[in-house]
Design a protein around this motif. Structure first.
Motif, PDB file in Angstrom:
ATOM      1  N   VAL A  69     -34.601 -14.933   9.527  1.00  0.00           N
ATOM      2  CA  VAL A  69     -35.923 -14.343   9.416  1.00  0.00           C
ATOM      3  C   VAL A  69     -35.815 -13.024   8.666  1.00  0.00           C
ATOM      4  O   VAL A  69     -35.296 -12.052   9.181  1.00  0.00           O
ATOM      5  N   ILE A  70     -36.262 -13.034   7.428  1.00  0.00           N
ATOM      6  CA  ILE A  70     -36.231 -11.797   6.634  1.00  0.00           C
ATOM      7  C   ILE A  70     -37.627 -11.211   6.637  1.00  0.00           C
ATOM      8  O   ILE A  70     -38.603 -11.909   6.370  1.00  0.00           O
ATOM      9  N   GLY A  71     -37.723  -9.925   6.950  1.00  0.00           N
ATOM     10  CA  GLY A  71     -39.028  -9.289   6.997  1.00  0.00           C
ATOM     11  C   GLY A  71     -39.019  -7.960   6.262  1.00  0.00           C
ATOM     12  O   GLY A  71     -38.002  -7.569   5.664  1.00  0.00           O
ATOM     13  N   ARG A  72     -40.154  -7.275   6.339  1.00  0.00           N
ATOM     14  CA  ARG A  72     -40.240  -5.962   5.691  1.00  0.00           C
ATOM     15  C   ARG A  72     -39.164  -4.987   6.158  1.00  0.00           C
ATOM     16  O   ARG A  72     -38.697  -4.163   5.360  1.00  0.00           O
ATOM     17  N   PRO A  73     -38.749  -5.052   7.449  1.00  0.00           N
ATOM     18  CA  PRO A  73     -37.689  -4.115   7.865  1.00  0.00           C
ATOM     19  C   PRO A  73     -36.410  -4.250   7.032  1.00  0.00           C
ATOM     20  O   PRO A  73     -35.689  -3.265   6.839  1.00  0.00           O
ATOM     21  N   HIS A  74     -36.142  -5.453   6.528  1.00  0.00           N
ATOM     22  CA  HIS A  74     -34.947  -5.619   5.704  1.00  0.00           C
ATOM     23  C   HIS A  74     -35.121  -4.950   4.343  1.00  0.00           C
ATOM     24  O   HIS A  74     -34.171  -4.406   3.791  1.00  0.00           O
ATOM     25  N   ILE A  75     -36.342  -4.984   3.816  1.00  0.00           N
ATOM     26  CA  ILE A  75     -36.594  -4.237   2.569  1.00  0.00           C
ATOM     27  C   ILE A  75     -36.416  -2.749   2.861  1.00  0.00           C
ATOM     28  O   ILE A  75     -35.816  -2.010   2.069  1.00  0.00           O
ATOM     29  N   ALA A  76     -36.927  -2.315   4.015  1.00  0.00           N
ATOM     30  CA  ALA A  76     -36.784  -0.901   4.391  1.00  0.00           C
ATOM     31  C   ALA A  76     -35.310  -0.518   4.424  1.00  0.00           C
ATOM     32  O   ALA A  76     -34.912   0.526   3.881  1.00  0.00           O
ATOM     33  N   VAL A  96     -33.446   5.589  -1.522  1.00  0.00           N
ATOM     34  CA  VAL A  96     -34.826   5.822  -1.968  1.00  0.00           C
ATOM     35  C   VAL A  96     -35.599   6.520  -0.852  1.00  0.00           C
ATOM     36  O   VAL A  96     -36.453   7.373  -1.093  1.00  0.00           O
ATOM     37  N   VAL A  97     -35.286   6.148   0.388  1.00  0.00           N
ATOM     38  CA  VAL A  97     -35.918   6.763   1.567  1.00  0.00           C
ATOM     39  C   VAL A  97     -34.833   7.012   2.604  1.00  0.00           C
ATOM     40  O   VAL A  97     -33.711   6.510   2.479  1.00  0.00           O
ATOM     41  N   ALA A  98     -35.202   7.782   3.663  1.00  0.00           N
ATOM     42  CA  ALA A  98     -34.206   8.117   4.687  1.00  0.00           C
ATOM     43  C   ALA A  98     -34.314   7.231   5.930  1.00  0.00           C
ATOM     44  O   ALA A  98     -33.325   7.016   6.624  1.00  0.00           O
ATOM     45  N   THR A  99     -35.514   6.742   6.229  1.00  0.00           N
ATOM     46  CA  THR A  99     -35.712   5.978   7.469  1.00  0.00           C
ATOM     47  C   THR A  99     -36.607   4.761   7.210  1.00  0.00           C
ATOM     48  O   THR A  99     -37.333   4.709   6.212  1.00  0.00           O
ATOM     49  N   ARG A 100     -36.578   3.815   8.173  1.00  0.00           N
ATOM     50  CA  ARG A 100     -37.477   2.665   8.074  1.00  0.00           C
ATOM     51  C   ARG A 100     -38.931   3.128   8.082  1.00  0.00           C
ATOM     52  O   ARG A 100     -39.764   2.584   7.363  1.00  0.00           O
ATOM     53  N   LYS A 101     -39.195   4.136   8.890  1.00  0.00           N
ATOM     54  CA  LYS A 101     -40.567   4.635   9.000  1.00  0.00           C
ATOM     55  C   LYS A 101     -41.068   5.131   7.643  1.00  0.00           C
ATOM     56  O   LYS A 101     -42.170   4.802   7.208  1.00  0.00           O
ATOM     57  N   GLU A 102     -40.224   5.921   6.963  1.00  0.00           N
ATOM     58  CA  GLU A 102     -40.605   6.438   5.641  1.00  0.00           C
ATOM     59  C   GLU A 102     -40.772   5.279   4.644  1.00  0.00           C
ATOM     60  O   GLU A 102     -41.709   5.284   3.822  1.00  0.00           O
ATOM     61  N   ALA A 103     -39.903   4.293   4.758  1.00  0.00           N
ATOM     62  CA  ALA A 103     -39.997   3.135   3.861  1.00  0.00           C
ATOM     63  C   ALA A 103     -41.341   2.435   4.041  1.00  0.00           C
ATOM     64  O   ALA A 103     -42.001   2.052   3.066  1.00  0.00           O
ATOM     65  N   PHE A 104     -41.751   2.257   5.306  1.00  0.00           N
ATOM     66  CA  PHE A 104     -43.037   1.619   5.570  1.00  0.00           C
ATOM     67  C   PHE A 104     -44.170   2.450   4.996  1.00  0.00           C
ATOM     68  O   PHE A 104     -45.039   1.932   4.292  1.00  0.00           O
ATOM     69  N   PHE A 106     -30.823 -11.300  14.744  1.00  0.00           N
ATOM     70  CA  PHE A 106     -31.353 -12.574  14.227  1.00  0.00           C
ATOM     71  C   PHE A 106     -32.736 -12.406  13.624  1.00  0.00           C
ATOM     72  O   PHE A 106     -33.194 -13.266  12.881  1.00  0.00           O
ATOM     73  N   SER A 107     -33.436 -11.303  13.971  1.00  0.00           N
ATOM     74  CA  SER A 107     -34.633 -10.968  13.198  1.00  0.00           C
ATOM     75  C   SER A 107     -34.427  -9.548  12.680  1.00  0.00           C
ATOM     76  O   SER A 107     -33.531  -9.338  11.855  1.00  0.00           O
ATOM     77  N   ASP A 108     -35.189  -8.570  13.153  1.00  0.00           N
ATOM     78  CA  ASP A 108     -35.082  -7.235  12.557  1.00  0.00           C
ATOM     79  C   ASP A 108     -34.504  -6.177  13.490  1.00  0.00           C
ATOM     80  O   ASP A 108     -34.680  -4.993  13.253  1.00  0.00           O
ATOM     81  N   GLY A 109     -33.803  -6.595  14.546  1.00  0.00           N
ATOM     82  CA  GLY A 109     -33.047  -5.643  15.347  1.00  0.00           C
ATOM     83  C   GLY A 109     -31.681  -5.428  14.720  1.00  0.00           C
ATOM     84  O   GLY A 109     -31.369  -6.036  13.700  1.00  0.00           O
ATOM     85  N   THR A 110     -30.854  -4.558  15.337  1.00  0.00           N
ATOM     86  CA  THR A 110     -29.527  -4.318  14.766  1.00  0.00           C
ATOM     87  C   THR A 110     -28.394  -4.738  15.704  1.00  0.00           C
ATOM     88  O   THR A 110     -27.238  -4.748  15.295  1.00  0.00           O
ATOM     89  N   ASP A 111     -28.706  -5.082  16.970  1.00  0.00           N
ATOM     90  CA  ASP A 111     -27.665  -5.525  17.910  1.00  0.00           C
ATOM     91  C   ASP A 111     -27.454  -7.038  17.792  1.00  0.00           C
ATOM     92  O   ASP A 111     -28.399  -7.777  17.505  1.00  0.00           O
TER      93      ASP A 111
END
Ligand code: AMP
Ligand code: FE
Ligand code: FE
Ligand code: ZN
Length: 276
Positions: free
Chosen positions: A129-136, A144-152, A11-16
Motif C-alpha cells: 500500500v503506497i500512499g502520500r506518506p511515502h511521497i512525503a 526538499v522538506v524536513a517532516t511529513r507534516k511539512e510535506a503534506f 505494511f502501510s504508512d507506519g514505520t514499525d
C-alpha cells in the motif's frame, strides 16, 4: 484493560514492523492492541506471532479508504473474514486505485522529486500500500522538506496543484462490506481535517441504517470532541478512543487514547474472527 485499537505498521504508512509494534505496545502498558493498516491485512501474521509471544491480546483490523462527496473518509473494520470474496475484491481494487493515483501524483511532482514513477516504486519493494506518506518520506530523503507534516502542507493536500484525489468506495458501502464479511465497522477520526462539516447528523443517520458499530471520538485530530461524543451517544454508537500510531511517521504515541473494556467486549462479541 488498556486497549489501543488503531495503529499502523510498515505494511502501510507506519514505520514499525508488526513485531516491533506489538513490543512497543507492550512497553506502553497496553494489554490489547488493534492493528489497522490501510487497505491491507499483510501485517496480521507477524503481529499474531509476536502477540502470542508477549501475551498481548490482538484485535485484527484494517482501515478502509472510502469517500463521501469526493472527500476521503476512513472506516475501521475489525475481526472480519479476510478471505471473503467481497473483501478480496476490495483489496484488489483499492490497491489498483491507490497505485494509479500515487503514480499520477509522483509524475506531477517529477520536477520536485527528480525521479520517475518506476524509480519511486522501486524504493518501496515491500509495501503493498503506497500512499502520500511515502511521497512525503521521499521529499524528506531528498531534503526538499524536513517532516511529513511539512510535506503534506506544501505538496500533498487537496489545496496543492500536485494533489490527485483517491477514488474509493463510499463510506456506507465500506461499512456494509465489513458487516457482510462478519466484522464490525468503526468510523475513524470523523471530525478531523474538515470532517465536521462533511460527517453531520444526516451522515450518522445513514451510517446507523447500514449498521455502523462505533465511532472514534477520542483521537487527537478530532475537533469538538464533547459535541461529537454527545452525537455518538444519541445514536447509540460505541465510543472508541485510539492513538492512530504510525511509528516515527507521526507524533501520535501509543496509548495516548484508549477504548474501554466494555466497548472492547461488545466489539468482539459475535465477529467472524476471534481475538488472538
Ligand atoms: P493517502 O491514503 O495516500 O491519501 O494518505 C493518507 C494518509 O496520509 C493518512 O492516513 C495519514 O497517515 C497521512 N496524512 C494525511 N494528512 C497528513 C498530514 N497533514 N500530515 C501527516 N500525515 C498525513
Ligand atoms: Fe496513515
Ligand atoms: Fe485514518
Ligand atoms: Zn489510521
Amino acid at each position: 484493560m488498556r486497549a489501543d485499537l488503531h495503529t499502523h505498521t510498515r505494511f502501510s504508512d507506519g514505520t514499525d514492523s508488526p513485531s516491533e509494534l506489538v513490543h512497543a505496545a507492550h512497553e506502553a502498558g497496553l494489554d490489547t492492541l488493534g492493528i489497522t493498516d490501510h487497505d491491507t491485512t499483510a501485517g496480521w501474521a507477524g503481529a499474531e506471532q509476536a502477540a502470542r509471544a508477549v501475551g498481548m491480546r490482538l484485535v485484527r483490523g484494517m482501515e478502509l479508504s472510502t469517500q463521501v462527496n469526493s472527500r476521503t473518509v476512513h472506516v475501521l473494520g475489525y475481526l472480519f473474514d479476510p478471505d471473503h470474496p467481497a473483501m478480496r475484491e476490495h483489496y484488489r481494487l483499492a490497491a489498483e486505485k491507490r497505485q494509479m493515483r500515487i503514480a499520477q501524483m509522483v509524475e506531477k511532482l517529477q520536477p520536485v522529486l527528480g525521479m520517475s514513477w518506476e524509480d519511486f516504486r522501486a524504493h518501496y519493494p515491500d509495501q503493498d500500500v503506497i500512499g502520500r506518506p511515502h511521497i512525503a518520506d521521499m521529499l524528506i530523503a531528498r531534503k526538499v522538506v524536513a517532516t511529513r507534516k511539512e510535506a503534506f502542507e506544501r505538496y500533498l493536500t487537496p489545496r496543492c496543484p500536485y494533489f490527485v484525489p483517491l477514488r474509493a468506495i463510499s463510506a456506507l458501502e465500506a461499512i456494509s462490506l465489513v458487516n457482510t464479511c462478519g466484522g464490525k465497522a468503526v468510523l475513524a477520526h470523523p471530525w478531523a481535517r474538515g470532517g465536521r462539516e462533511l460527517l453531520d447528523v444526516s451522515f450518522f443517520r445513514d451510517a446507523k441504517e447500514v449498521g455502523l458499530f462505533g465511532v472514534e471520538v477520542d483521537h487527537r485530530d478530532n475537533v469538538d470532541r464533547g459535541e461529537l461524543a454527545g452525537l455518538v451517544a444519541s445514536f447509540g454508537f460505541a465510543r472508541f478512543g485510539s492513538s492512530d500510531y504510525h511509528g516515527l511517521g507521526k507524533v501520535n504515541r501509543l496509548a495516548e487514547h484508549t477504548t474501554s473494556a466494555e466497548v472492547v467486549h461488545a466489539l468482539i462479541e459475535g465477529c467472524f474472527l476471534e481475538v488472538v
